[in-house]
Scaffold this motif. Structure first.
Motif, PDB file in Angstrom:
ATOM      1  N   VAL A 211       0.840  -1.208   0.000  1.00 42.26           N
ATOM      2  CA  VAL A 211       0.000   0.000   0.000  1.00 42.26           C
ATOM      3  C   VAL A 211       0.868   1.249   0.000  1.00 42.26           C
ATOM      4  O   VAL A 211       0.640   2.189  -0.768  1.00 42.26           O
ATOM      5  CB  VAL A 211      -0.975  -0.009   1.197  1.00 42.26           C
ATOM      6  N   ARG A 212       1.886   1.279   0.829  1.00 42.60           N
ATOM      7  CA  ARG A 212       2.768   2.451   0.887  1.00 42.60           C
ATOM      8  C   ARG A 212       3.512   2.653  -0.427  1.00 42.60           C
ATOM      9  O   ARG A 212       3.699   3.790  -0.865  1.00 42.60           O
ATOM     10  CB  ARG A 212       3.744   2.324   2.045  1.00 42.60           C
ATOM     11  N   CYS A 213       3.909   1.574  -1.049  1.00 45.82           N
ATOM     12  CA  CYS A 213       4.593   1.693  -2.348  1.00 45.82           C
ATOM     13  C   CYS A 213       3.630   2.185  -3.427  1.00 45.82           C
ATOM     14  O   CYS A 213       3.990   3.023  -4.253  1.00 45.82           O
ATOM     15  CB  CYS A 213       5.226   0.363  -2.737  1.00 45.82           C
ATOM     16  N   ARG A 214       2.408   1.689  -3.408  1.00 44.69           N
ATOM     17  CA  ARG A 214       1.401   2.173  -4.358  1.00 44.69           C
ATOM     18  C   ARG A 214       1.152   3.658  -4.145  1.00 44.69           C
ATOM     19  O   ARG A 214       1.077   4.432  -5.092  1.00 44.69           O
ATOM     20  CB  ARG A 214       0.103   1.391  -4.199  1.00 44.69           C
ATOM     21  N   GLU A 215       1.047   4.080  -2.899  1.00 48.76           N
ATOM     22  CA  GLU A 215       0.844   5.496  -2.587  1.00 48.76           C
ATOM     23  C   GLU A 215       2.011   6.359  -3.060  1.00 48.76           C
ATOM     24  O   GLU A 215       1.832   7.542  -3.333  1.00 48.76           O
ATOM     25  CB  GLU A 215       0.615   5.682  -1.086  1.00 48.76           C
ATOM     26  N   ALA A 216       3.200   5.756  -3.172  1.00 47.57           N
ATOM     27  CA  ALA A 216       4.381   6.470  -3.657  1.00 47.57           C
ATOM     28  C   ALA A 216       4.433   6.505  -5.186  1.00 47.57           C
ATOM     29  O   ALA A 216       5.375   7.063  -5.758  1.00 47.57           O
ATOM     30  CB  ALA A 216       5.649   5.830  -3.092  1.00 47.57           C
ATOM     31  N   GLY A 217       3.443   5.874  -5.844  1.00 43.92           N
ATOM     32  CA  GLY A 217       3.360   5.926  -7.297  1.00 43.92           C
ATOM     33  C   GLY A 217       3.936   4.739  -8.040  1.00 43.92           C
ATOM     34  O   GLY A 217       4.030   4.765  -9.265  1.00 43.92           O
ATOM     35  N   LEU A 218       4.311   3.687  -7.332  1.00 45.10           N
ATOM     36  CA  LEU A 218       4.859   2.507  -7.987  1.00 45.10           C
ATOM     37  C   LEU A 218       3.740   1.618  -8.529  1.00 45.10           C
ATOM     38  O   LEU A 218       2.622   1.641  -8.013  1.00 45.10           O
ATOM     39  CB  LEU A 218       5.685   1.678  -6.995  1.00 45.10           C
ATOM     40  N   ARG A 219       4.067   0.835  -9.555  1.00 48.72           N
ATOM     41  CA  ARG A 219       3.175  -0.243  -9.993  1.00 48.72           C
ATOM     42  C   ARG A 219       3.423  -1.393  -9.023  1.00 48.72           C
ATOM     43  O   ARG A 219       4.565  -1.830  -8.854  1.00 48.72           O
ATOM     44  CB  ARG A 219       3.502  -0.688 -11.412  1.00 48.72           C
ATOM     45  N   VAL A 220       2.357  -1.868  -8.380  1.00 49.07           N
ATOM     46  CA  VAL A 220       2.500  -2.882  -7.342  1.00 49.07           C
ATOM     47  C   VAL A 220       1.597  -4.068  -7.649  1.00 49.07           C
ATOM     48  O   VAL A 220       0.409  -3.910  -7.916  1.00 49.07           O
ATOM     49  CB  VAL A 220       2.146  -2.313  -5.948  1.00 49.07           C
ATOM     50  N   ARG A 221       2.193  -5.247  -7.589  1.00 46.74           N
ATOM     51  CA  ARG A 221       1.461  -6.509  -7.689  1.00 46.74           C
ATOM     52  C   ARG A 221       1.828  -7.348  -6.472  1.00 46.74           C
ATOM     53  O   ARG A 221       2.886  -7.144  -5.882  1.00 46.74           O
ATOM     54  CB  ARG A 221       1.852  -7.254  -8.967  1.00 46.74           C
ATOM     55  N   ALA A 222       0.971  -8.277  -6.099  1.00 38.99           N
ATOM     56  CA  ALA A 222       1.238  -9.109  -4.929  1.00 38.99           C
ATOM     57  C   ALA A 222       0.628 -10.489  -5.116  1.00 38.99           C
ATOM     58  O   ALA A 222      -0.420 -10.636  -5.736  1.00 38.99           O
ATOM     59  CB  ALA A 222       0.679  -8.449  -3.671  1.00 38.99           C
ATOM     60  N   THR A 223       1.311 -11.476  -4.565  1.00 35.10           N
ATOM     61  CA  THR A 223       0.827 -12.854  -4.626  1.00 35.10           C
ATOM     62  C   THR A 223       0.842 -13.474  -3.239  1.00 35.10           C
ATOM     63  O   THR A 223       1.512 -12.993  -2.326  1.00 35.10           O
ATOM     64  CB  THR A 223       1.715 -13.735  -5.540  1.00 35.10           C
ATOM     65  N   ASP A 224       0.121 -14.566  -3.125  1.00 29.39           N
ATOM     66  CA  ASP A 224       0.164 -15.388  -1.925  1.00 29.39           C
ATOM     67  C   ASP A 224      -0.262 -16.790  -2.328  1.00 29.39           C
ATOM     68  O   ASP A 224      -0.976 -16.962  -3.320  1.00 29.39           O
ATOM     69  CB  ASP A 224      -0.753 -14.842  -0.831  1.00 29.39           C
TER      70      ASP A 224
END
Length: 137
Positions: A36-49
């Motif tokens: 979330v913090r990285c997305r708020e900084a403007g990065l493209r963020v993906r996540a898996t589990d």
């Protein structure tokens, strides 16, 4: 204890956001704070589990197994990272980062490390870089 975790996630996100643009968190579990913090900084963020990941606004998530990853989904990432993964996951994380040609950062639980611990990075917390993207010309 919760505030210490938030400080840790803040340090990790600040380091990542200052150096990368397209990231994938492996093993997001129920703690999406770094993503979330990285997305708020403007990065493209993906996540898996390995289990169905939570819905996180602005973060593309999917169920995936780092031991048998769906490689096309990770295309374009300049960083794969994991926060407190089981040490048994680290070889698969290294293999994934190498196949993608990107960096790998790991924040370990306690004093846990894999082999020699990779390159140690101090950013308010200790990160371990186990794979570095090849230099681009």
């Amino acid at each position: 204890m919760a505030s210490e975790y938030k400080r840790i996630e803040g340090c990790i996100a600040a380091y990542i956001a200052s150096r990368y643009t397209d990231i994938v968190e492996i093993g997001i579990g129920r703690n999406p704070d770094v993503a979330v913090r990285c997305r708020e900084a403007g990065l493209r963020v993906r996540a898996t589990d390995i289990r169905e990941p939570p819905v996180v606004a602005g973060v593309a998530t999917r169920r995936d197994d780092v031991f048998t990853p769906a490689l096309p989904w990770y295309a374009g990432a300049d960083l794969v990272y994991a926060v407190r993964p089981g040490v048994e996951m680290v070889p698969a994380l290294i293999a994934l980062a190498r196949r993608l040609g990107c960096d790998l950062l790991v924040y370990h639980l306690g004093d846990e490390v894999y082999l020699d611990g990779g390159e140690r990075i101090e950013c308010g917390v200790r990160l371990h870089r186990y794979s570095r993207a090849p230099k681009r010309s």
